[in-house]
Design a protein around this motif. Sequence first.
Motif, PDB file in Angstrom:
ATOM      1  N   ARG A  20      46.948  24.666  28.098  1.00  0.00           N
ATOM      2  CA  ARG A  20      46.781  25.582  26.969  1.00  0.00           C
ATOM      3  C   ARG A  20      46.528  27.011  27.441  1.00  0.00           C
ATOM      4  O   ARG A  20      47.103  27.970  26.905  1.00  0.00           O
ATOM      5  CB  ARG A  20      45.636  25.106  26.075  1.00  0.00           C
ATOM      6  CG  ARG A  20      45.507  25.916  24.804  1.00  0.00           C
ATOM      7  CD  ARG A  20      44.843  25.182  23.681  1.00  0.00           C
ATOM      8  NE  ARG A  20      43.422  24.987  23.904  1.00  0.00           N
ATOM      9  CZ  ARG A  20      42.561  24.677  22.922  1.00  0.00           C
ATOM     10  NH1 ARG A  20      43.006  24.510  21.681  1.00  0.00           N
ATOM     11  NH2 ARG A  20      41.294  24.501  23.178  1.00  0.00           N
ATOM     12  N   ALA A  67      50.242  21.054  19.889  1.00  0.00           N
ATOM     13  CA  ALA A  67      49.118  21.880  20.336  1.00  0.00           C
ATOM     14  C   ALA A  67      49.479  22.810  21.485  1.00  0.00           C
ATOM     15  O   ALA A  67      48.745  23.770  21.748  1.00  0.00           O
ATOM     16  CB  ALA A  67      47.958  20.986  20.753  1.00  0.00           C
ATOM     17  N   ARG A 390      41.935  20.238  17.569  1.00  0.00           N
ATOM     18  CA  ARG A 390      42.573  20.082  16.259  1.00  0.00           C
ATOM     19  C   ARG A 390      41.888  18.937  15.504  1.00  0.00           C
ATOM     20  O   ARG A 390      40.995  18.299  16.014  1.00  0.00           O
ATOM     21  CB  ARG A 390      44.070  19.788  16.400  1.00  0.00           C
ATOM     22  CG  ARG A 390      44.891  20.983  16.861  1.00  0.00           C
ATOM     23  CD  ARG A 390      46.367  20.756  16.636  1.00  0.00           C
ATOM     24  NE  ARG A 390      47.131  21.978  16.832  1.00  0.00           N
ATOM     25  CZ  ARG A 390      48.337  22.196  16.368  1.00  0.00           C
ATOM     26  NH1 ARG A 390      48.932  21.263  15.635  1.00  0.00           N
ATOM     27  NH2 ARG A 390      48.967  23.329  16.599  1.00  0.00           N
TER      28      ARG A 390
END
Length: 434
Positions: A20, A67, A390
């Motif tokens: 990420r 994501a 999430r």
Amino acid sequence: MRRARIVIVGAGFAGFAAARKLARLARGRAEITLLNPTDYFLYMPLLPEVAAGLIDPRRVAVSLPAALPGVRTILGEAQRIDAETRKVHYTGPEDGNGEIGYDRLVLAVGSVNKLLPIPGVAEHAHGFRGIPEALYLRDHVVRQIELADAADDPAEREARCTFIVVGAGYTGVEVAAQGVLLTRSLMRNHPRLRGITPRWLLLDVADRVLPELGERLSHAADRVLRGRGVEVRTGMSVKEATSDGAWLTDGVFVPSRSLVWCVGVRPDPVVKGLGLETMKGRLVVNEYLHVPDHPEIYACGDAAAVPDPNRPGEVTPMTAQHAQRQGTRVARNIAASYGVGEMRPYRHRDLGFVVDLGGTQAAADPLGVPLSGLPAKVVTRGYHLLSLPRNRSRIAMDWLQNAILHRQTVQLGLVRSPIVPLDTAAPELPTIPH
């Protein structure tokens, strides 16, 4: 950052955090590939609530493609890593083989169940490392209560209503705490079992539960467990497991059809196949999280022996908190290796730990402040909601519904015992049982 091939192996807390952060730092200037057996990041701390039927299993599974935009996800399991040719060889979900070349490699393969040379454990016990195990345990507990209701033999009824959890760390304590509440709820629907109290045993060779926490929180959790009727037996473990029960180290045989193995984890064995230096199965890295003499290979999380700056001469423990932070630091250091930002050593500050004991009970020490009961419960749930990347609103809704409605207690029959063997990797046989 020049166009580079960055491969991340593993999408646990460390790998997911690295992917990420790199996706943001690279901004399309690097090819980022994530290799993982599943297409989701698993938020493991809430698995006990999945097993207890309080949370839908989809809530703790975060879609990797959704994501991590800009990150290529490949389904597969790393089998061999060639540091000389800079290639990762893997096996796909349908047994096909593949390989990925890399300029930078992040090893975040995590850990597997820790097996000990105890007769019968690999055959009759089940671990607690993923959604299949959580769903299996939930179905198994429901099935045992229903079979106990159908049985006429008092001894069989007692055995099916007896559950043994080995390991009183975070996972074992939460499994036992949630499990006893689940079985109480189940028993209300079986009038023939009135007068029978589900028996839960929590075993550990340590002298107290939650030895990772301070004595105050350990004793608080112990009081909650014992108050619910859990038989907490410290300084004890399983000597032998059979299909009908388990022999304990004190020589007592406990009839049971349920043995849950939560004694801990060990690094994924793929690390040993690298031919690089390891420490107790973990890949040795420096304070910048890359392998000495191989600056293109980084490692973080449970698979890496990361020097702990707060404890000179020691490495960081295998916790989600360290894994997530190390993954972020690896991403920043890889970006720095291409001229974006500055490479820095891994540093951390302990934020404390949380343990959910079910109901309104929990134990926590945020920033070193010991809490128990309802205040700890609020902190625990707040911590999980903040940590989840999430599905926060969905999990909060599940919690709200369970506060006002009865939990659903049916077998789904999705996962059977052969699908979740304890020996998911080659067993490690230490000379002294833990």
